[in-house]
Design an enzyme around this catalytic site. Structure first.
Site, mmCIF file in Angstrom:
data_model
loop_
_atom_site.group_PDB
_atom_site.id
_atom_site.type_symbol
_atom_site.label_atom_id
_atom_site.label_comp_id
_atom_site.label_asym_id
_atom_site.label_seq_id
_atom_site.Cartn_x
_atom_site.Cartn_y
_atom_site.Cartn_z
ATOM 1 N N ARG A 13 -10.795 -7.500 -2.120
ATOM 2 C CA ARG A 13 -11.057 -7.965 -3.489
ATOM 3 C C ARG A 13 -12.535 -7.718 -3.820
ATOM 4 N NH1 ARG A 13 -6.393 -8.484 -2.981
ATOM 5 N NH2 ARG A 13 -5.011 -10.176 -3.590
ATOM 6 N N LYS A 57 -13.815 -24.417 3.905
ATOM 7 C CA LYS A 57 -13.344 -24.379 5.300
ATOM 8 C C LYS A 57 -14.525 -24.275 6.259
ATOM 9 C CE LYS A 57 -8.908 -22.160 4.280
ATOM 10 N NZ LYS A 57 -8.022 -21.018 4.544
ATOM 11 N N TYR A 96 1.933 -15.369 -13.991
ATOM 12 C CA TYR A 96 0.577 -15.552 -14.530
ATOM 13 C C TYR A 96 0.091 -14.262 -15.198
ATOM 14 C CZ TYR A 96 -4.538 -16.266 -14.277
ATOM 15 O OH TYR A 96 -5.879 -16.361 -14.557
ATOM 16 N N ASN A 124 -11.851 -12.117 -10.274
ATOM 17 C CA ASN A 124 -12.332 -13.114 -9.294
ATOM 18 C C ASN A 124 -13.753 -13.622 -9.545
ATOM 19 O OD1 ASN A 124 -9.972 -12.975 -7.611
ATOM 20 N ND2 ASN A 124 -10.706 -10.958 -7.015
HETATM 21 P P1 NAD Z 1 -10.123 -23.596 -14.694
HETATM 22 O O1 NAD Z 1 -8.788 -24.009 -14.175
HETATM 23 O O2 NAD Z 1 -11.329 -24.112 -14.015
HETATM 24 O O3 NAD Z 1 -10.240 -23.889 -16.250
HETATM 25 C C1 NAD Z 1 -9.150 -23.881 -17.114
HETATM 26 C C2 NAD Z 1 -9.188 -25.167 -17.896
HETATM 27 O O4 NAD Z 1 -8.072 -25.193 -18.810
HETATM 28 C C3 NAD Z 1 -9.062 -26.416 -17.008
HETATM 29 O O5 NAD Z 1 -10.167 -27.272 -17.164
HETATM 30 C C4 NAD Z 1 -7.790 -27.073 -17.495
HETATM 31 O O6 NAD Z 1 -7.823 -28.492 -17.489
HETATM 32 C C5 NAD Z 1 -7.679 -26.522 -18.909
HETATM 33 N N1 NAD Z 1 -6.303 -26.680 -19.401
HETATM 34 C C6 NAD Z 1 -5.152 -26.491 -18.716
HETATM 35 N N2 NAD Z 1 -4.115 -26.816 -19.485
HETATM 36 C C7 NAD Z 1 -4.618 -27.219 -20.672
HETATM 37 C C8 NAD Z 1 -4.014 -27.701 -21.860
HETATM 38 N N3 NAD Z 1 -2.676 -27.832 -21.970
HETATM 39 N N4 NAD Z 1 -4.822 -28.014 -22.893
HETATM 40 C C9 NAD Z 1 -6.170 -27.913 -22.789
HETATM 41 N N5 NAD Z 1 -6.789 -27.479 -21.680
HETATM 42 C C10 NAD Z 1 -6.014 -27.137 -20.626
HETATM 43 O O7 NAD Z 1 -10.114 -21.981 -14.660
HETATM 44 P P2 NAD Z 1 -11.307 -20.942 -14.902
HETATM 45 O O8 NAD Z 1 -11.531 -20.252 -13.614
HETATM 46 O O9 NAD Z 1 -12.428 -21.593 -15.590
HETATM 47 O O10 NAD Z 1 -10.579 -19.914 -15.873
HETATM 48 C C11 NAD Z 1 -10.846 -19.831 -17.275
HETATM 49 C C12 NAD Z 1 -10.014 -18.709 -17.875
HETATM 50 O O11 NAD Z 1 -10.313 -17.480 -17.212
HETATM 51 C C13 NAD Z 1 -8.511 -18.902 -17.728
HETATM 52 O O12 NAD Z 1 -7.854 -18.396 -18.848
HETATM 53 C C14 NAD Z 1 -8.165 -18.069 -16.519
HETATM 54 O O13 NAD Z 1 -6.815 -17.662 -16.519
HETATM 55 C C15 NAD Z 1 -9.125 -16.900 -16.706
HETATM 56 N N6 NAD Z 1 -9.403 -16.189 -15.447
HETATM 57 C C16 NAD Z 1 -10.173 -16.765 -14.479
HETATM 58 C C17 NAD Z 1 -10.426 -16.063 -13.303
HETATM 59 C C18 NAD Z 1 -11.283 -16.631 -12.202
HETATM 60 O O14 NAD Z 1 -11.556 -15.911 -11.241
HETATM 61 N N7 NAD Z 1 -11.757 -17.860 -12.292
HETATM 62 C C19 NAD Z 1 -9.891 -14.782 -13.117
HETATM 63 C C20 NAD Z 1 -9.094 -14.244 -14.117
HETATM 64 C C21 NAD Z 1 -8.879 -14.949 -15.299
#
Ligand code: NAD
Length: 327
Positions: free
Chosen positions: A219, A197, A146, A175
């Site tokens: 964290r 939980k 990732y 996070n």
């Molecule tokens: P999330 O999983 O809630 O949202 C990601 C969305 O992408 C989902 O709704 C999923 O259905 C969609 N997705 C997956 N595959 C897809 C595809 N092939 N085509 C179209 N859509 C697709 O995650 P999030 O927490 O909202 O994260 C958003 C972004 O932020 C991501 O890039 C994630 O890596 C990054 N990020 C999040 C966090 C966190 O703490 N939440 C931390 C670091 C980075």
């Protein structure tokens, strides 16, 4: 009205960002493989498209000036540590195709959502970790696929900007948590899992809460409202390098559990079991964030949990009610 795309608009951060941008007066196209699960989208247009496919990315980016790229196949530690091939494959396709389609369609600005998971494992071996500065990402050694994919897409953004002139912005989240995020099913992250939980513990009157590892891993956690403000400020800034976006106040997972229990008004008993823990300690160094955005996250973990726990408790209780009805 300026037109923008939010990819991943069916997900946690993308859904909140969509509402925020609509509130700011933007015309928003949301794209995802699924609609938001807990609330109707406020996007002016919502397309269900698989963004691993180039032609779908062309449709998604057509006619918009700016792209907020949030689509990703992702989840919490359990999911990320068990699905390396799938994550690297899917996210590489999504990001290579989305960025290239944005260039092809003449989009002006592009914000990529990277992660603190890009930071090398060797800098995160102690719970009392030194906060991570942006330049600490190299020499690279992310723990999971990732993080490797995030790092490669950060490079892709830099080269597309240099070679093709599309203005790219890169944010590294630490996070993010809050209401209307995944709270069950295996993709949820630590704060949501803990709230769930503890809500079940309250419901079943069984105080035992399982924690992966000894719970002394650390964290920092950033509330969603701060996250969307930070994203917007970075997109509007002229800063082109990767930038941390998170809280810089660190807690252990045991402390997180006790904080949620206090908010829930529950007495809990921690039970430490084997499970994926990720790096031993991680915290954000916000020096550059403050310098660049003249701002930093304002909402403490406790304040954020006071808004998140009741929402998750409500989900847990609603699910129990519907299960009882079905029997
Ligand atoms: P999330 O999983 O809630 O949202 C990601 C969305 O992408 C989902 O709704 C999923 O259905 C969609 N997705 C997956 N595959 C897809 C595809 N092939 N085509 C179209 N859509 C697709 O995650 P999030 O927490 O909202 O994260 C958003 C972004 O932020 C991501 O890039 C994630 O890596 C990054 N990020 C999040 C966090 C966190 O703490 N939440 C931390 C670091 C980075």
């Amino acid at each position: 009205m300026q037109k923008v795309l939010v990819s991943g608009a069916g997900g946690f951060i993308g859904h909140h960002l969509t509402s925020y941008l609509v509130g700011k007066g933007y015309w928003v196209r949301g794209v995802d493989i699924k609609e938001p699960e807990y609330e109707k989208t406020k996007a002016h247009e919502f397309l269900k498209l698989d963004m691993r496919r180039w032609e779908n990315c062309l449709t998604a980016t057509r006619g918009v000036e700016e792209v907020y790229a949030l689509a990703a196949d992702m989840g919490g530690m359990g999911f990320i540590s068990a699905n390396h091939a799938q994550i690297l494959h899917n996210n590489s396709l999504i990001n290579i195709h989305t960025l290239d389609a944005a260039r092809e369609n003449g989009c002006k600005r592009y914000l990529y959502t990277s992660s603190a998971c890009v930071y090398p494992e060797y800098k995160q071996t102690s719970a009392d970790v030194v906060p991570l500065k942006e330049e600490d990402a190299y020499p690279a050694q992310p723990q999971d696929a990732y993080g490797w994919e995030k790092l490669i897409t950060e490079r892709l953004c830099k080269h597309y900007r240099e070679d093709y002139g599309i203005e790219t912005r890169i944010v590294r989240f630490h996070n993010i948590f809050g209401p209307r995020g995944t709270w069950e099913g295996g993709r949820e992250k630590a704060p949501a899992a803990m709230c769930r939980k503890i809500a079940y513990a309250k419901l079943t009157k069984n105080p035992v809460i399982e924690i992966w590892g000894d719970g002394e891993q650390t964290r920092s956690f950033c509330y969603i409202d701060d996250c969307v403000i930070g994203i917007f400020k970075l997109m509007r800034s002229d800063f082109r390098e990767p930038l941390n976006l998170g809280q810089d106040h660190m807690v252990t997972i045991n402390q997180l559990a006790l904080m949620v229990a206090e908010i829930a008004g529950s007495k809990i008993q921690l039970k430490h079991i084997d499970g994926p823990q990720g790096v031993r300690g991680r915290n954000s160094d916000n020096t550059k964030l403050r310098e660049v955005l003249k701002w930093e996250p304002q909402i403490s973990l406790e304040e954020g949990l006071k808004k998140t726990y009741p929402w998750i408790e409500e989900q847990v209780y609603a699910k129990e009610r519907s299960l009882k009805k079905a029997v």
